[in-house]
Design a protein around this motif. Structure first.
Motif, PDB file in Angstrom:
ATOM      1  N   SER A  44       0.706  -1.297  -0.230  1.00 54.28           N
ATOM      2  CA  SER A  44      -0.205  -0.200  -0.334  1.00 54.28           C
ATOM      3  C   SER A  44       0.621   1.801  -0.314  1.00 54.28           C
ATOM      4  O   SER A  44       0.495   2.252  -0.384  1.00 54.28           O
ATOM      5  N   GLN A  45       2.251   1.116   0.477  1.00 53.19           N
ATOM      6  CA  GLN A  45       3.042   2.315   0.396  1.00 53.19           C
ATOM      7  C   GLN A  45       3.829   2.688  -0.652  1.00 53.19           C
ATOM      8  O   GLN A  45       4.126   3.672  -1.427  1.00 53.19           O
ATOM      9  N   GLU A  49      -4.528   9.295   6.007  1.00 52.79           N
ATOM     10  CA  GLU A  49      -5.325   8.001   6.248  1.00 52.79           C
ATOM     11  C   GLU A  49      -6.346   7.673   7.105  1.00 52.79           C
ATOM     12  O   GLU A  49      -7.350   7.110   6.962  1.00 52.79           O
ATOM     13  N   LEU A  78      -5.705  -8.197   2.456  1.00 49.48           N
ATOM     14  CA  LEU A  78      -5.073  -6.606   3.111  1.00 49.48           C
ATOM     15  C   LEU A  78      -4.224  -6.248   4.640  1.00 49.48           C
ATOM     16  O   LEU A  78      -3.623  -5.678   4.414  1.00 49.48           O
ATOM     17  N   VAL A  79      -3.968  -7.975   4.804  1.00 52.52           N
ATOM     18  CA  VAL A  79      -3.126  -7.800   6.600  1.00 52.52           C
ATOM     19  C   VAL A  79      -1.726  -6.920   5.265  1.00 52.52           C
ATOM     20  O   VAL A  79      -0.736  -6.647   6.344  1.00 52.52           O
ATOM     21  N   TYR A  95      -1.329  -3.708   3.534  1.00 51.84           N
ATOM     22  CA  TYR A  95      -1.772  -2.643   5.061  1.00 51.84           C
ATOM     23  C   TYR A  95      -0.884  -2.821   5.469  1.00 51.84           C
ATOM     24  O   TYR A  95      -0.395  -1.646   6.649  1.00 51.84           O
ATOM     25  N   MET A  96      -1.184  -3.801   6.192  1.00 53.47           N
ATOM     26  CA  MET A  96      -0.568  -3.587   7.929  1.00 53.47           C
ATOM     27  C   MET A  96       0.967  -4.186   8.361  1.00 53.47           C
ATOM     28  O   MET A  96       1.340  -4.183   9.551  1.00 53.47           O
ATOM     29  N   LYS A  97       1.681  -4.947   7.090  1.00 48.47           N
ATOM     30  CA  LYS A  97       3.211  -5.522   7.192  1.00 48.47           C
ATOM     31  C   LYS A  97       4.050  -4.037   6.800  1.00 48.47           C
ATOM     32  O   LYS A  97       4.434  -3.260   5.417  1.00 48.47           O
ATOM     33  N   ASP A  98       5.405  -4.346   7.219  1.00 47.99           N
ATOM     34  CA  ASP A  98       5.856  -2.814   6.726  1.00 47.99           C
ATOM     35  C   ASP A  98       6.819  -3.263   5.245  1.00 47.99           C
ATOM     36  O   ASP A  98       7.054  -4.711   4.709  1.00 47.99           O
ATOM     37  N   MET A 135      -7.678  -8.603  13.214  1.00 47.20           N
ATOM     38  CA  MET A 135      -8.440 -10.335  12.246  1.00 47.20           C
ATOM     39  C   MET A 135      -9.846 -10.738  12.918  1.00 47.20           C
ATOM     40  O   MET A 135     -10.547 -11.131  13.039  1.00 47.20           O
ATOM     41  N   GLY A 186      -5.984  -2.047  12.398  1.00 48.72           N
ATOM     42  CA  GLY A 186      -4.382  -3.086  11.817  1.00 48.72           C
ATOM     43  C   GLY A 186      -3.799  -2.221  11.322  1.00 48.72           C
ATOM     44  O   GLY A 186      -2.309  -2.831  11.152  1.00 48.72           O
ATOM     45  N   ILE A 187      -3.007  -0.699  11.838  1.00 47.92           N
ATOM     46  CA  ILE A 187      -1.938  -0.894  11.090  1.00 47.92           C
ATOM     47  C   ILE A 187      -2.073   0.308  11.488  1.00 47.92           C
ATOM     48  O   ILE A 187      -0.090   0.386  11.642  1.00 47.92           O
ATOM     49  N   TYR A 217     -11.135  -2.140  11.319  1.00 51.63           N
ATOM     50  CA  TYR A 217     -10.287  -3.335  11.340  1.00 51.63           C
ATOM     51  C   TYR A 217      -8.791  -2.514  10.173  1.00 51.63           C
ATOM     52  O   TYR A 217      -8.264  -2.636  11.590  1.00 51.63           O
ATOM     53  N   LEU A 218      -8.830  -1.430   9.383  1.00 51.80           N
ATOM     54  CA  LEU A 218      -8.063  -1.069   8.907  1.00 51.80           C
ATOM     55  C   LEU A 218      -7.516  -0.163  10.243  1.00 51.80           C
ATOM     56  O   LEU A 218      -5.986   0.028  10.267  1.00 51.80           O
ATOM     57  N   ARG A 231      -1.243  -6.317  16.505  1.00 49.34           N
ATOM     58  CA  ARG A 231      -2.514  -5.261  16.061  1.00 49.34           C
ATOM     59  C   ARG A 231      -3.078  -6.428  15.415  1.00 49.34           C
ATOM     60  O   ARG A 231      -4.314  -6.356  14.683  1.00 49.34           O
ATOM     61  N   ILE A 232      -2.155  -7.040  14.396  1.00 44.88           N
ATOM     62  CA  ILE A 232      -3.345  -8.230  13.420  1.00 44.88           C
ATOM     63  C   ILE A 232      -3.776  -8.827  13.792  1.00 44.88           C
ATOM     64  O   ILE A 232      -4.846  -9.072  13.441  1.00 44.88           O
ATOM     65  N   ARG A 260       1.175   8.045   8.504  1.00 41.91           N
ATOM     66  CA  ARG A 260      -0.057   8.010   7.168  1.00 41.91           C
ATOM     67  C   ARG A 260      -1.292   8.478   8.237  1.00 41.91           C
ATOM     68  O   ARG A 260      -1.891   8.177   8.258  1.00 41.91           O
TER      69      ARG A 260
END
Lengths: 500, 531
Positions: A384-385, B118, A447-448, A451-454, B170, B158-159, B154-155, B165-166, B115
């Motif tokens: 996502s980045q 967002e 999505l994980v 969006y959520m991982k480095d 989830m 998660g972010i 969720y985002l 967090r993940i 971020r």
């Protein structure tokens, strides 16, 4: 058979209505033939000629289909083919999926250094086969159309000639597909033997009137059904699918999950209806067939979703998810066997699924590197980045596949399951929604990672062709549009099944 | 202006989203751009709050059942409408949402670093989802908003969340999804029954209220439908034993996420019970009343006990949520005016006090980067103002008379006593345990000697943080001292709710207890006739 012995003049000429109805087929055929000629021209780059020709002919075919949308059904060639609203609805879908495949594949083929003009020609012919298939009312025509489509797709699957997986996929698909075709053909032969006709409407009359169905008819019907179950890849006829989906070039996989699946399913509905399913078929057979479809739906949903949970490769994951979605469609088919059959929800689902899945595969095409590298979940980390828009598009498709509102996938599921509850299939629907709850996990995992991982090192070609951008943006808009304003699509589907 | 007057609810619901989408155009590559963007978002949420105050002003207490109704055909084939309306219960929940949102945004100004664009956009999207769910009067529309909230939350978890967090995101998503999908099947079934009975398609809630489904036993169709709805809402509330997603989500979420989660999202569970599960299935409610009161009572005591032993402040607050929301459940299932009013009030209180606690924990976490209770001690000496505010919010959370918490819990216990003295006693012990864990935590954090040298440097509340906490403190006292202002607006709605939700065939209670509350007003008065 008498019709063969004497020449009827009306079989040799076409009225103007019939000509109009045939126009889309004509455009596709003309486009394909011209493209073959264009591909051997020395003076220009053949890929451009063929690409432009195929897009143009598909566009013309779409326009001519669009213009006849409201027209009454037209029988062609002594009742061997029909162009009704159902056909037109399907045709639009198939042509669109063909066009999108060509658009999405353009840069991909360049990158893989396999940009042979045949690709676009094969897609055109495959679409042509689908169009013929959905319009056929005759088992022979049906089979020929089926084979036109299948042969083209066998070739497309093996389009990466130097890739081992691609070759394996192609051969596997060819052999198993051939076996399925044989089964189906045998079924057609038995049906002919039992009813004395190849015409679907005459077969329907036999099935409904004949109180005492012969064993030959029953066997023929089962074999036909099994052949289709193989094509739409329900459990236990799904074994070929993950390997083929993984080995095929990504745009082709997209094509298979959308156009091919929609064509097979739409034709399946026409055929199973003509066998009398849900329309007054003798009760014992009706019950058996319904129960079998019920069980297959459950097993397909469960197995597809559960195996998808364990997949690390995105393409393979989507292949299993595709099996699961076939299971949801089977719910619609099971519901169609009860009460008044109404397949409009199945059609809406097919369209929604085609749109979101096509979008997902086109996006995958952009994400992948040479030789389809970079499709492991890990490779998506922090996407996502690096590529926010592509990630956003993927997120929309993934939410849609998971059935989260306000997307097309939600509307599709809503209508399909609502229909099933109306037909009294509440238990089946409960199972189906629980299965789709399972699916949330693997869809969201995409999505994980995105969006959520480095972020990670970029894999693959970061350039995006204009064609792909247009195609993907179009899919995103449609996915949201169906999710927010589905009314027009529902009405279109209702109109489409009115002639069924 | 005319449009605004006629579409007040649409405006309130969609303004945050539209504002957020426009905000995406503000370039945030530079530091000043980010600052402008943040203030822009804050300003937008303040506007939404103002609009909701206009709504409060125009709301007629004894007017139609649903006010500011907007109706538009959406999917005519299935009778699905875009149908919004507001009653006395949703009125306050809307105000709570719009009230908390600027506070949350102002509270995140410095805690969110990556971020940011967002982040604030998702908060605004979340606000639209929540507001929409509170005013949707069509089940389909409600479901769309209900699920729409999931995506941004969720985002957010998660972010911008913590280490786990993940996992937390989830878990949150899947828990909610399972519940809501079963509710979806129940919606299908209900809509289908409506079609069978009346011949037309509709998912409007007032139409569906008229559908009677066979009930009367534990597994009758009505009971199963009720369970499907109740499961979705109980997961959201969350009710013991479905609460396990909550501590994870709360602890991992960024402060803003925790506040919204505790402040508003959990309320949607209670709201869903009030609007949908109870009035649709009155017989099933009577059938399962004691089961749910029992579970609620367990949640109260269990939540309190587990909170007591938490070493982490945020987790402690999270478990206190389980306990506090247990009160909401028993109050609702007590099925009398006092209990239900108390429940609605408790939902508002919990939003404010727990939201405040999460904000305070977030503030101290920003300073020390730890939330372990044992890492603190003697904070009063370095942060006196912080300690005072913390004390006020803590006392509100333990329901000290004079604060809002007292009113809600007192009414609930009173109402529950009428339904079941035994469970009222059990729940009553929860009040004591609640005081124990909160005050004990306060004592360990605030009093004593400063044992950790890092704590000597802590700065007291900044101006921004004062601005964040001030509205909450005011609300705590205002709601504690003038509860009647709030009760009056919701009273007719609560009466209507009870008249629908109390199943006539099973006479279990002293009729006189609430008969004087049932006004002679036609309960189906309202939008049912207007279309």
């Amino acid at each position: 058979m008498e019709s063969l012995n004497l020449i009827k003049p009306e079989l040799l000429t076409l009225t103007s209505e019939q000509m109009t109805a045939l126009m889309p087929y004509f455009w596709m055929m003309a486009g394909a033939c011209l493209a073959i000629i264009g591909s051997v021209l020395q003076s220009m780059q053949p890929k451009w000629v063929v690409f432009v020709l195929s897009i143009a002919s598909a566009f013309l075919a779409m326009v001519s289909t669009w213009n006849t949308l409201g027209h009454p059904p037209i029988l062609l060639f002594n009742g061997m083919m029909v162009v009704d609203s159902y056909t037109r609805f399907g045709n639009l879908l198939f042509i669109a999926s063909g066009v999108l495949t060509s658009l999405g594949a353009f840069r991909y083929l360049d990158r893989e250094k396999i940009h042979l003009p045949e690709f676009h020609i094969l897609v055109l012919f495959a679409v042509m086969g689908m169009m013929l298939m959905i319009s056929s009312l005759d088992l022979i025509v049906l089979f020929i159309a089926f084979e036109i489509m299948s042969l083209c797709v066998y070739l497309l699957v093996g389009f990466r000639r130097s890739d081992r997986k691609g070759n394996e996929a192609s051969v596997k698909y060819f052999i198993l597909g051939g076996a399925a075709s044989a089964v189906m053909l045998y079924g057609a032969a038995l049906l002919y033997g039992a009813t004395g006709s190849l015409n679907l409407s005459e077969i329907l009359q036999y099935a409904v009137v004949g109180n005492d169905l012969s064993i030959i008819f029953v066997m023929g019907a089962w074999l036909m059904v099994v052949g289709f179950l193989f094509k739409v890849a329900t459990v236990p006829f799904h074994m070929w699918m993950p390997d083929v989906y993984e080995g095929a070039p990504t745009p082709v996989t997209g094509f298979m999950t959308t156009g091919l699946k929609a064509a097979a399913f739409a034709t399946f509905i026409r055929v199973i209806l003509s066998l009398g399913y849900g329309r007054g078929m003798i009760e014992s057979l009706q019950a058996q067939m319904h129960d079998l479809i019920w069980v297959i739906a459950v097993v397909t949903m469960l197995l597809g979703n559960i195996i998808a949970l364990t997949q690390k490769n995105l393409k393979r994951m989507l292949a299993y998810s595709s099996i699961a979605h076939t299971g949801y469609l089977m719910v619609g088919l099971a519901a169609g066997g009860m009460g008044a059959p109404d397949y409009s929800s199945v059609l809406v689902y097919l369209v929604s699924y085609a749109i979101m899945n096509m979008g997902a595969f086109l996006t995958l095409t952009l994400m992948s590197g040479p030789n389809d590298e970079g499709l492991m979940l890990n490779d998506l980390s922090g996407m996502s980045q690096r590529r926010p828009w592509i990630s956003f598009a993927m997120a929309v498709f993934v939410f849609s596949l998971a059935g989260v509102p306000p997307t097309a996938g939600f509307i599709g599921k809503y209508l399909l399951f609502y229909q099933a509850v109306q037909s009294g299939e509440t238990l089946l629907v409960v199972i189906a929604v629980l299965c789709s709850a399972i699916s949330v996990y693997y869809y969201l995992r995409v999505l994980v990672y995105m969006y959520m991982k480095d972020p990670q090192e970029a894999v693959g070609d970061q350039r995006v062709s204009l064609w792909s951008k247009v195609a993907i943006a179009f899919m995103v808009v449609l996915t949201l549009e169906i999710g927010l304003i589905p009314s027009g699509w529902i009405e279109a589907a209702k109109a489409a099944i009115s002639h069924l | 202006m005319d449009w605004f007057n006629n579409h007040l609810l649409t405006f309130i619901v969609f303004f945050p989203l539209v504002w957020g989408v426009i905000g995406l155009l503000i370039p945030t590559t530079s530091g000043s751009g980010v600052r402008i963007y943040k203030n822009y978002v804050l300003f937008g949420t303040l506007l939404t709050f103002l609009a909701s105050l206009v709504m409060l002003d125009r709301f007629e207490t004894y007017g139609e059942e649903f006010q500011f109704v907007e109706s538009m055909s959406w999917i005519p084939r299935f009778g699905i409408q875009y149908l919004l309306g507001l009653d006395g219960v949703s009125l306050w929940l809307i105000i709570l949402t719009t009230f908390l949102m600027p506070i949350v945004i102002l509270g995140s100004f410095e805690s969110v670093e990556k971020r940011q664009k967002e982040f604030y956009f998702l908060l605004l999207l979340l606000q639209t989802g929540m507001l929409g769910a509170f005013v949707a009067l069509d089940l389909f529309l409600f479901y769309v908003f209900w699920e729409l909230m999931l995506i941004p939350m969720y985002l957010l978890v998660g972010i911008w969340g913590g280490k786990q967090r993940i996992y937390a995101a989830m878990k949150f998503f899947i828990y909610t999804m399972v519940g809501s999908l079963l509710m979806l099947v129940a919606i299908f079934y209900l809509a289908h029954q409506h079609h069978l009975l009346f011949g037309n398609y509709s998912t409007a809630i007032l139409d569906l209220y008229r559908v009677h489904i066979e009930g009367g036993s534990w597994l009758a169709p009505q009971s199963l439908l009720f369970l499907a709805f109740a499961l979705a809402f109980a997961i959201k509330v969350p009710l013991f034993p479905l609460h396990t997603w909550l501590p994870d989500a709360h602890v991992q979420a960024p402060t803003a996420g925790s506040v919204i989660l505790a402040g508003v999202l959990l309320k949607l569970g209670g709201y869903g019970m009030i609007r949908f599960a109870f009035p649709l299935f009155p017989e099933a409610v009577a059938q399962y009343q004691m089961v749910f009161i029992g579970l609620g009572a367990i949640a109260i005591v269990y939540g309190a006990w587990v909170a007591m032993i938490q070493p982490d402040m945020k987790k402690l607050v999270a478990y206190s949520s389980v306990s506090h929301m247990g009160y909401v459940i028993i109050g609702l299932f007590s099925l009398n005016a006092i209990g239900v009013t108390g429940s609605v009030y408790q939902m508002l209180n919990h939003g404010i006090s727990t939201g405040g606690l999460f904000l305070l924990v977030g503030m101290i976490y920003e300073r020390r980067h730890t939330r372990e209770i044992s890492d603190f001690g003697g904070i009063t000496k370095v942060m006196p103002l912080f300690a005072v505010v913390f004390l006020i919010v803590t006392l509100s959370s333990v329901a000290l008379p004079g604060t809002n918490g007292f009113v809600g819990e007192f009414l609930i216990l009173l109402g529950t006593w009428k339904a079941s003295p035994l469970f009222a006693i059990i729940a009553g012990t929860g009040v004591i345990f609640g005081a124990v864990y909160m005050l004990w935590m306060f004592q360990r954090v605030m009093f004593g000697e400063i044992t950790h040298p890092q704590n000597k440097e802590l700065k007291d509340l900044s101006l921004r943080e004062k601005a964040v906490m001030l509205p909450l403190v005011i609300a705590i006292f205002a709601m504690g001292v003038f509860p009647n202002f709030f009760f009056k607006k919701m009273e007719p709605s609560v009466e209507r709710f009870l008249s629908r939700s109390i199943s006539r065939p099973i006479e279990r209670y002293d009729e006189s207890a609430y008969s004087n509350l049932n006004t002679k007003k036609d309960v189906n008065h309202g939008i049912a006739q207007s279309h």
